[in-house]
Design an enzyme around this catalytic site. Structure first.
Site, short mmCIF file in Angstrom:
data_model
loop_
_atom_site.label_atom_id
_atom_site.label_comp_id
_atom_site.label_asym_id
_atom_site.label_seq_id
_atom_site.Cartn_x
_atom_site.Cartn_y
_atom_site.Cartn_z
N GLY B 72 0.81 -1.21 0.00
CA GLY B 72 0.00 0.00 0.00
C GLY B 72 0.84 1.26 0.00
O GLY B 72 0.60 2.20 -0.77
N ASN B 150 -8.13 4.27 8.44
CA ASN B 150 -7.59 3.11 9.15
C ASN B 150 -7.78 3.19 10.66
O ASN B 150 -7.86 2.17 11.33
CB ASN B 150 -6.12 2.93 8.82
CG ASN B 150 -5.33 4.21 8.98
OD1 ASN B 150 -5.73 5.26 8.50
ND2 ASN B 150 -4.23 4.13 9.68
N GLN B 188 -8.00 0.12 3.46
CA GLN B 188 -8.89 -0.36 4.52
C GLN B 188 -10.25 -0.78 3.96
O GLN B 188 -10.99 -1.50 4.61
CB GLN B 188 -9.09 0.73 5.58
CG GLN B 188 -7.87 1.01 6.42
CD GLN B 188 -7.50 -0.15 7.34
OE1 GLN B 188 -8.36 -0.93 7.76
NE2 GLN B 188 -6.22 -0.28 7.65
N THR B 246 11.73 -7.58 -10.49
CA THR B 246 11.06 -8.85 -10.79
C THR B 246 9.76 -8.95 -10.02
O THR B 246 9.72 -8.69 -8.82
CB THR B 246 11.99 -10.03 -10.44
OG1 THR B 246 13.19 -9.87 -11.19
CG2 THR B 246 11.35 -11.36 -10.76
N CYS B 334 2.32 7.01 23.35
CA CYS B 334 3.26 6.08 23.96
C CYS B 334 3.53 4.84 23.14
O CYS B 334 4.42 4.07 23.45
CB CYS B 334 2.81 5.72 25.35
SG CYS B 334 3.65 6.78 26.55
#
Lengths: 240, 413
Positions: B72, B150, B188, B246, B334
């Site tokens: 993404g 998301n 999403q 590739t 955090c």
């Protein structure tokens, strides 16, 4: 005496017993994976012990009476806030008891809990010794914290100093009141927390702006998390 | 046996066994390089063609409008940089709640001399059509808006936005102004929503495998024929010279299979998940005081629950939940690498403390009603415990006021 904290996680309420961990369980060995990195944040068993069964925690602040000093630092906006109550043996000039409340993450809670043990163990420690406690001393006793989480433990000693100051004022020992000491944040650039405070006051509210004024962390990126925490802290203090 | 309840499907999904099976032959049996001319190479090339046929039916596009990428983030980078770097001193519009793949790419475009406008969202996370019109300038080249967010699962009306841009483009053509391309990040949304590019009126669309029970490290970019774009990776010229390297044949086969499978079951699955989602939302809001649902109530993904629980910090909640086997995520600073809490929740107008206390539970195909009951049974006790230990008492009225008074301006990067 506030009642002992009961952990909502029943099988974890080990009350001081050595934590038993199922090593085979992936979910318990891999803790928190920060967004955008591959680092795993693994807390030591000591950190977990203090996080899940905190020592000297206050669960009802309204019942806190008869303490000799009260201190508070941080704010919910910056992600950490601590409140500390102390009882002092005035004759011996020793801290007898430290009780606390913390809003914060695992590291912040565990660090405050460990600090409360450090100042009250073996009959308590001298006030002068308590004033000298540095965040690194707490981290060391916790068996280290993940690098990125060290900044979460830097407020405990400040809150304790603020409680001791409060005690000094209450007991008319004005000569003993300590102004927040200047702390060197970046040894290489020789930048102190005061320099950062000044920079914030002059209008630098981002890391980039503070770095332009102070060069903090430019050659020493490990200090940046702490610098950012300080910028947030002072911005909140003066402009929040 | 310790319970293990995975409620972080928006972060990534387990790979469907059928997908694994479809990929299997391309590791060791048909391992040829698709660029090779012998049988083994042709077999791989054929697998890619088949994948494109399958996907083109789902997207209602031509097979040569699909470019496979490494995921993404890479698709987004190709769309944004590929379109913008083709011109000088252009202008791009995006929104304040995009994934970092978009916002950080926008930062990087800004540094290379492009102008960027960031659209605000309302308190429920929706973008106003009128803001898009206001933000458009003569040199606007690209608009990038995600279908579904998301973090808070909010679904934008891409169809309407696309139609509006199309209308504006017609007017611009008359004035000899350049065409504006429209990109949407559908990572999403690809397992749940309609991906018909004609209905959506998009020129570019990003999809990846890891959110739809497909493999990680593979994605695609739909590029409408005629779109002026250039590669961001130089090399052997694979994928119409737009994505050298590739091809990841097993990944491509896996992505196509995963898209096909999720699209077969999505209607039934959406209905099932919506019910569970609403049970969890109502349950938390009812049993735990001082909680706020982040994002629109109904214009949201069937599997997304994002709730801020005031006076406690997200990582502390997350660790307690993990100890009883519930795996979820938080918008607290955090758990991020920076010290900033979720930019999405901040964009809703919420103060920092609301973002620090946000929890995201995202449901998926292995989520059962009993899992939701388990969360609802244990979460209130965890919160009670953490609140008892917290010196913070946030005033709900102040939070409401902050949300109401949020500036919500179009910002220039």
């Amino acid at each position: 005496m506030p009642k002992k904290t009961k952990s909502p996680v029943k099988d974890l309420d080990r009350s001081g017993k050595k934590p038993s961990r199922r090593k085979t369980d992936i979910a318990s060995s891999v803790d928190v994976v920060p967004k955008g990195t591959n680092d795993t944040w693994i807390y030591t068993d000591t950190v977990k012990e203090h996080f899940f069964s905190p020592k000297n925690l206050v669960t009802d602040a309204s019942k806190m009476k008869g303490y000799d000093g009260l201190g508070m630092v941080g704010s919910p906006a910056c992600g950490d806030m601590m409140k500390i109550w102390i009882k002092v043996d005035k004759q011996a000039d020793k801290i007898k008891e430290m009780k606390w409340q913390t809003f914060g993450c695992g590291s912040a809670i565990a660090a405050t809990s460990m600090l409360s043990v450090m100042v009250s163990e073996a009959g308590g420690i001298k006030i002068d010794k308590a004033l000298a406690i540095k965040p690194q001393d707490i981290t060391k006793r916790l068996g280290d914290l993940p690098t990125r989480k060290i900044h979460c433990s830097v407020l405990g000693d400040k809150a304790l100093r603020s409680a001791i100051n409060n005690y000094f004022i209450k007991t008319k020992q004005k000569d003993r009141v300590i102004k927040e000491q200047v702390r060197i944040i970046d040894k290489i650039a020789k930048v102190t927390d005061h320099d950062i405070e000044e920079a914030v006051l002059e209008g630098a509210h981002t890391l980039e702006a503070v770095q332009k004024k102070t060069k903090v962390g430019v050659g020493n990126p490990e200090v940046i998390p702490e610098v950012e925490q300080l910028i947030r802290f002072y911005t909140e203090k003066y402009f929040g | 046996m310790k319970k293990k309840i995975y409620l972080d499907y928006a972060s990534t999904t387990p790979t469907d066994p059928k997908v694994v099976k479809a990929m299997e032959p391309y590791w060791n049996t048909y391992y040829g390089n698709p660029s090779s001319l012998y049988q083994l190479g042709l077999k791989s090339k054929e697998a890619i063609s088949q994948a494109k046929i399958k996907i083109s039916k789902l997207l209602n596009c031509q097979t040569d409008e699909i470019i496979f990428t490494g995921g993404g983030t890479e698709s987004v980078n190709l769309a944004l940089k590929g379109v913008m770097n083709k011109i000088e001193a252009g202008h791009m519009i995006t929104s304040s709640i995009e994934h970092h793949a978009v916002l950080h790419t926008a930062d990087s475009l800004k540094k290379s001399g492009q102008a960027i406008s960031i659209l605000p969202v309302d308190a429920e996370g929706l973008i106003k059509l009128s803001d898009i019109e206001t933000a458009i300038q003569d040199n606007t080249r690209l608009i990038s808006i995600m279908i579904a967010n998301n973090e808070i699962g909010v679904i934008q009306d891409i169809q309407k936005i696309g139609a509006l841009i199309e209308k504006i483009n017609k007017a611009r053509a008359k004035k000899a102004l350049p065409r504006i391309y429209f990109h949407t990040d559908a990572c999403q949304a690809s397992g749940t929503l309609d991906l018909d590019v004609k209905k959506l009126h998009v020129d570019l669309m990003t999809i990846n495998g890891s959110k739809i029970y497909g493999p990680k490290g593979v994605g695609l970019l739909y590029i409408k024929t005629g779109t002026i774009i250039r590669a961001i990776i130089d090399g052997g010229g694979q994928e119409k010279n737009l994505r050298s390297g590739t091809e990841n044949v097993p990944g491509i086969v896996g992505l196509a299979t995963a898209l096909e499978l999720t699209n077969q079951t999505k209607h039934k699955e959406n209905a099932r998940l919506t019910k569970l989602r609403d049970q969890l939302i109502t349950g938390i809001l009812k049993t735990i005081p001082k909680t706020i649902l982040n994002g629109h109530t109904t214009k949201r993904l069937p599997n997304n629950v994002n709730i801020s629980i005031l006076d406690v910090e997200g990582e502390a909640m997350l660790l307690y939940l993990d100890e009883i086997g519930i795996q979820a995520s938080t918008g607290s600073a955090c758990t991020s690498t920076t010290l900033d809490p979720s930019h999405v929740i901040r964009a809703l107008g919420c103060p920092y403390e609301v973002a620090h206390g946000s929890m995201r539970f995202t449901l998926g195909k292995y989520t059962k009603a009993t899992d939701i009951k388990y969360v609802l049974k244990h979460l209130p006790d965890i919160i009670k415990h953490l609140r008892a230990a917290s010196p913070v008492i946030v005033d709900m009225k102040e939070v409401d006021r902050a949300i109401k008074n949020a500036p919500r301006k179009i910002e220039t990067l």
